[in-house]
Design an enzyme around this catalytic site. Structure first.
Site, PDB file in Angstrom:
ATOM      1  N   ARG A  35    -106.915 -43.663  65.145  1.00  0.00           N
ATOM      2  CA  ARG A  35    -108.436 -43.020  65.466  1.00  0.00           C
ATOM      3  C   ARG A  35    -108.616 -45.066  64.952  1.00  0.00           C
ATOM      4  NH1 ARG A  35    -112.671 -40.813  66.406  1.00  0.00           N
ATOM      5  NH2 ARG A  35    -114.183 -41.553  65.541  1.00  0.00           N
TER       6      ARG A  35
ATOM      7  N   LYS B  94    -106.841 -52.450  55.531  1.00  0.00           N
ATOM      8  CA  LYS B  94    -106.503 -51.596  56.672  1.00  0.00           C
ATOM      9  C   LYS B  94    -107.912 -51.674  57.535  1.00  0.00           C
ATOM     10  CE  LYS B  94    -105.974 -47.160  57.196  1.00  0.00           C
ATOM     11  NZ  LYS B  94    -106.757 -46.662  58.021  1.00  0.00           N
ATOM     12  N   ASN B  95    -108.861 -51.326  57.182  1.00  0.00           N
ATOM     13  CA  ASN B  95    -109.680 -50.626  57.324  1.00  0.00           C
ATOM     14  C   ASN B  95    -111.156 -52.209  58.608  1.00  0.00           C
ATOM     15  OD1 ASN B  95    -108.804 -47.974  58.035  1.00  0.00           O
ATOM     16  ND2 ASN B  95    -110.805 -47.487  56.273  1.00  0.00           N
TER      17      ASN B  95
ATOM     18  N   CYS C 264    -108.937 -34.620  64.185  1.00  0.00           N
ATOM     19  CA  CYS C 264    -107.518 -35.162  63.702  1.00  0.00           C
ATOM     20  C   CYS C 264    -107.309 -33.728  63.005  1.00  0.00           C
ATOM     21  CB  CYS C 264    -107.594 -36.295  63.506  1.00  0.00           C
ATOM     22  SG  CYS C 264    -108.777 -37.237  61.688  1.00  0.00           S
TER      23      CYS C 264
ATOM     24  N   ASP D 155    -112.986 -41.922  51.717  1.00  0.00           N
ATOM     25  CA  ASP D 155    -111.167 -42.092  51.923  1.00  0.00           C
ATOM     26  C   ASP D 155    -111.155 -41.644  49.780  1.00  0.00           C
ATOM     27  OD1 ASP D 155    -111.003 -42.456  54.785  1.00  0.00           O
ATOM     28  OD2 ASP D 155    -111.592 -44.686  53.691  1.00  0.00           O
TER      29      ASP D 155
ATOM     30  N   ARG E 167    -113.808 -35.182  65.064  1.00  0.00           N
ATOM     31  CA  ARG E 167    -113.772 -37.226  65.104  1.00  0.00           C
ATOM     32  C   ARG E 167    -114.718 -37.161  66.176  1.00  0.00           C
ATOM     33  NH1 ARG E 167    -110.216 -39.779  61.344  1.00  0.00           N
ATOM     34  NH2 ARG E 167    -111.482 -41.434  60.884  1.00  0.00           N
ATOM     35  N   PRO E 168    -116.257 -37.271  66.752  1.00  0.00           N
ATOM     36  CA  PRO E 168    -116.547 -37.294  67.627  1.00  0.00           C
ATOM     37  C   PRO E 168    -116.886 -38.792  67.903  1.00  0.00           C
ATOM     38  CG  PRO E 168    -118.733 -36.084  66.592  1.00  0.00           C
ATOM     39  CD  PRO E 168    -117.225 -36.340  65.414  1.00  0.00           C
ATOM     40  N   ILE E 169    -117.093 -39.339  69.532  1.00  0.00           N
ATOM     41  CA  ILE E 169    -117.085 -40.641  69.498  1.00  0.00           C
ATOM     42  C   ILE E 169    -118.936 -40.808  69.639  1.00  0.00           C
ATOM     43  CG2 ILE E 169    -114.923 -41.487  69.558  1.00  0.00           C
ATOM     44  CD1 ILE E 169    -115.009 -42.079  72.498  1.00  0.00           C
ATOM     45  N   ASP E 170    -119.462 -39.490  69.802  1.00  0.00           N
ATOM     46  CA  ASP E 170    -120.772 -39.823  70.609  1.00  0.00           C
ATOM     47  C   ASP E 170    -121.759 -41.201  70.421  1.00  0.00           C
ATOM     48  OD1 ASP E 170    -120.718 -38.245  68.012  1.00  0.00           O
ATOM     49  OD2 ASP E 170    -123.125 -38.640  68.805  1.00  0.00           O
TER      50      ASP E 170
ATOM     51  N   ARG F 146     -99.715 -45.194  56.669  1.00  0.00           N
ATOM     52  CA  ARG F 146    -100.603 -46.048  57.855  1.00  0.00           C
ATOM     53  C   ARG F 146    -101.258 -46.528  57.041  1.00  0.00           C
ATOM     54  NH1 ARG F 146    -103.572 -41.540  59.008  1.00  0.00           N
ATOM     55  NH2 ARG F 146    -104.773 -43.329  60.054  1.00  0.00           N
TER      56      ARG F 146
HETATM   57  N1  EPU Z   1    -119.758 -39.315  63.825  1.00  0.00           N
HETATM   58  C1  EPU Z   1    -119.976 -38.745  64.758  1.00  0.00           C
HETATM   59  N2  EPU Z   1    -120.309 -39.381  66.369  1.00  0.00           N
HETATM   60  C2  EPU Z   1    -119.621 -41.055  66.201  1.00  0.00           C
HETATM   61  C3  EPU Z   1    -119.002 -41.504  65.151  1.00  0.00           C
HETATM   62  C4  EPU Z   1    -118.778 -40.835  63.832  1.00  0.00           C
HETATM   63  O1  EPU Z   1    -120.335 -37.451  65.146  1.00  0.00           O
HETATM   64  O2  EPU Z   1    -119.740 -41.216  67.166  1.00  0.00           O
HETATM   65  C5  EPU Z   1    -118.777 -38.868  62.695  1.00  0.00           C
HETATM   66  C6  EPU Z   1    -117.618 -38.338  62.197  1.00  0.00           C
HETATM   67  O3  EPU Z   1    -117.388 -36.794  63.238  1.00  0.00           O
HETATM   68  C7  EPU Z   1    -117.357 -38.177  60.790  1.00  0.00           C
HETATM   69  C8  EPU Z   1    -118.380 -39.122  60.948  1.00  0.00           C
HETATM   70  O4  EPU Z   1    -119.901 -39.719  62.070  1.00  0.00           O
HETATM   71  O5  EPU Z   1    -118.356 -37.179  60.240  1.00  0.00           O
HETATM   72  C9  EPU Z   1    -118.575 -40.272  59.869  1.00  0.00           C
HETATM   73  O6  EPU Z   1    -117.522 -41.344  60.763  1.00  0.00           O
HETATM   74  P1  EPU Z   1    -117.305 -42.435  61.187  1.00  0.00           P
HETATM   75  O7  EPU Z   1    -117.509 -43.275  62.181  1.00  0.00           O
HETATM   76  O8  EPU Z   1    -117.877 -43.751  59.743  1.00  0.00           O
HETATM   77  O9  EPU Z   1    -115.460 -42.942  60.868  1.00  0.00           O
HETATM   78  P2  EPU Z   1    -115.162 -43.545  61.334  1.00  0.00           P
HETATM   79  O10 EPU Z   1    -114.874 -45.096  61.809  1.00  0.00           O
HETATM   80  O11 EPU Z   1    -114.137 -42.725  62.473  1.00  0.00           O
HETATM   81  C10 EPU Z   1    -113.639 -44.689  59.278  1.00  0.00           C
HETATM   82  C11 EPU Z   1    -113.017 -45.330  58.266  1.00  0.00           C
HETATM   83  C12 EPU Z   1    -111.943 -43.659  57.851  1.00  0.00           C
HETATM   84  C13 EPU Z   1    -113.174 -43.661  56.372  1.00  0.00           C
HETATM   85  C14 EPU Z   1    -114.439 -43.637  57.816  1.00  0.00           C
HETATM   86  C15 EPU Z   1    -115.732 -42.956  56.640  1.00  0.00           C
HETATM   87  C16 EPU Z   1    -111.055 -46.547  60.177  1.00  0.00           C
HETATM   88  C17 EPU Z   1    -110.220 -47.385  60.950  1.00  0.00           C
HETATM   89  N3  EPU Z   1    -110.931 -45.448  59.747  1.00  0.00           N
HETATM   90  O12 EPU Z   1    -113.792 -44.034  60.074  1.00  0.00           O
HETATM   91  O13 EPU Z   1    -110.792 -44.140  57.214  1.00  0.00           O
HETATM   92  O14 EPU Z   1    -112.921 -42.206  56.260  1.00  0.00           O
HETATM   93  O15 EPU Z   1    -114.661 -44.969  57.972  1.00  0.00           O
HETATM   94  O16 EPU Z   1    -115.546 -44.568  55.493  1.00  0.00           O
HETATM   95  O17 EPU Z   1    -111.808 -47.533  60.444  1.00  0.00           O
HETATM   96  C18 EPU Z   1    -108.544 -43.977  56.030  1.00  0.00           C
HETATM   97  O18 EPU Z   1    -108.412 -45.101  56.427  1.00  0.00           O
HETATM   98  O19 EPU Z   1    -107.818 -42.729  56.283  1.00  0.00           O
HETATM   99  C19 EPU Z   1    -109.756 -43.024  57.030  1.00  0.00           C
HETATM  100  C20 EPU Z   1    -109.747 -42.003  57.345  1.00  0.00           C
END
Ligand code: EPU
Length: 428
Positions: free
Chosen positions: A92, A22-23, A116, A310, A121-124, A402
């Site tokens: 997400r 999925k990811n 969530c 995960d 889950r910020p996107i900064d 999902r």
């Molecule tokens: N973070 C920030 N700022 C950002 C981006 C991330 O502070 O701009 C923080 C997040 O809040 C979190 C950490 O960094 O605490 C890790 O977040 P990351 O960006 O690595 O995760 P993601 O891209 O949001 C993906 C997977 C998740 C998986 C994580 C870690 C997808 C759609 N989601 O999330 O999968 O847990 O990487 O490997 O690819 C799932 O499949 O159930 C799932 C949650």
């Protein structure tokens, strides 16, 4: 309401092949917007987040559809930069559309994925990187609007932490930018290397994907070509089948998934007393059901190649009945262990304290109805049911869909007494 019902006590055996990850599929679908020629993604599972992605692609004017097990995309002359809020909010993975829409439409407007169930889950980092490439970001209360006049420009950017999503965003943004982008401190998850392999097969020039430094030479505004891509296997689904075998006992071979993708999880199962035999593109997990699993485990979920966040709830399900207490700390998400309440309702000593989960071990689980709090927590509750005396009903199983197309059927195929039901209790 969807349920998964599982009755413990059956030993598992057989072979299973995880579906495409999925990811990987979610960023790959977004990445097809960068392609000026048709693309095919082979054998894409029917997951809720994939359906949401197809609806999102359609809503922005792209041409993407299922043809049998595959997904076909064809380029369209223009796309709109606005993602309907109900689609952005549904997963997400909508954040993966920021860079492709900015590239294609010069504008990306997205309802904020926001906090969530796993925690904020910020996107900064996504926004800081895109801004460094020349985009203007406007952050409103409920959404983000990105604009770019002309083509994004290559830059050197260091991620403040190895975010998977931000690495994917910036890698995609760099493909059609002007000049070279260097990303440092990038995430190394296999799904990033898989997305890079797809983009490179379409003509992108990405080096270093899968390491912490990526170097990407942009096309200067031209779209990429197209390709036919076999998606990486789902290492979290593979971990789920391995954990199921550890809990129920028996012997199961997971095929079509290199064990290195889940090395830390397989190491954990070995330390917990399972036999793990690693082969090329496959592995076999076995456990004698009469021998208890070993507790005393102190696990930390971290970025790849560490134990995947995960997979942390799946590891917890394995340790519920182990012969001693264990702890799991999640370094990525604040609320990873919402499934602890369900474990406790089934008779386990399980307590979540923020990022830390304490497990007493030695649990004799009984049946009952529990609620899936999220995707992986829901799967972990189903796994816990494999070790219960009685029938466990996991409500809100839509969360599980999902990420797993047929979790109940997969486990039943290995010999578990497990089925999925809809609200009126009719079997699906
Ligand atoms: N973070 C920030 N700022 C950002 C981006 C991330 O502070 O701009 C923080 C997040 O809040 C979190 C950490 O960094 O605490 C890790 O977040 P990351 O960006 O690595 O995760 P993601 O891209 O949001 C993906 C997977 C998740 C998986 C994580 C870690 C997808 C759609 N989601 O999330 O999968 O847990 O990487 O490997 O690819 C799932 O499949 O159930 C799932 C949650």
């Amino acid at each position: 309401m969807e349920y998964i019902e599982v009755t413990g006590g059956q030993v598992l055996s057989g072979c299973i092949r995880p579906a495409a990850a999925k990811n990987s599929v979610l960023p790959l679908l977004a990445a097809t917007l960068l392609c000026g020629k048709p693309c095919t993604l082979l054998a894409v599972p029917r997951l809720r987040d994939v359906d949401t992605s197809l609806a999102l692609l359609k809503a922005v004017g792209a041409d993407a559809k299922r043809e049998g097990e595959n997904i076909l995309t064809r380029p369209t002359a223009s796309v709109t930069g606005t993602v309907p809020p109900e689609l952005a909010g549904a997963m997400r993975g909508s954040v993966f559309y920021l860079a492709p829409l900015l590239t294609r439409a010069g504008r990306a407007e997205l309802a904020l994925p926001g906090g969530c169930r796993l925690g904020p889950r910020p996107i900064d980092i996504h926004l800081a990187g895109l801004t460094a490439m020349g985009a203007q970001a406007e952050l409103r209360q409920d959404r983000v609007i990105l604009r770019c006049h002309g083509v994004l420009r290559g830059t050197e950017f260091a991620l403040r932490l190895p975010s998977v999503g931000a690495t994917l965003t910036l890698m995609m943004a760099a493909c059609c930018a002007a000049g070279t982008t260097v990303l440092r401190g990038a995430a190394c998850e296999p799904e990033i290397a898989d997305t890079a392999a797809f983009l490179n097969a379409c003509g992108a020039r990405i080096a270093g994907a899968g390491t912490s430094t990526l170097r990407i030479r942009g096309t200067g505004g031209d779209l990429l070509g197209g390709c036919c891509h076999t998606v990486l296997p789902d290492r979290i689904a593979a971990s789920t089948y391995a954990a199921a075998t550890a809990i129920a006992g028996g012997r199961v071979t997971v095929e079509g998934c290199p064990p290195r993708y889940l090395a830390a999880f397989l190491d954990f199962l070995g330390a917990a007393g399972c036999s793990v035999v690693r082969g090329s593109g496959r592995f076999t997990v076995s456990r004698c059901p009469a021998r208890p699993l070993k507790g005393g485990q102190d696990l930390v979920a971290s970025a790849y190649p560490g134990l995947a966040t995960d997979a942390a709830p799946l590891a917890a399900a394995v340790l519920l009945g182990a012969d001693g207490p264990s702890r799991i700390y999640d370094g990525l998400f604040q609320n990873r262990f919402a499934c602890a309440a369900g474990f406790a309702a089934l008779g386990a000593g399980a307590q979540a304290e923020g990022r830390l989960l304490r497990l007493a071990g030695g649990a004799e689980l009984h049946g009952g109805t529990v609620t899936a709090p999220d995707l992986r927590g829901g799967a972990a509750l189903v796994l816990a049911g494999l070790g219960a005396k009685g029938t466990v009903r996991v409500a809100d199983a839509g969360h599980i869909r999902r990420g797993y197309a047929h979790l109940a059927q997969d486990l039943a195929g290995l010999g578990a007494q497990c089925r999925s039901l809809t609200e009126d209790a009719s079997e699906e």
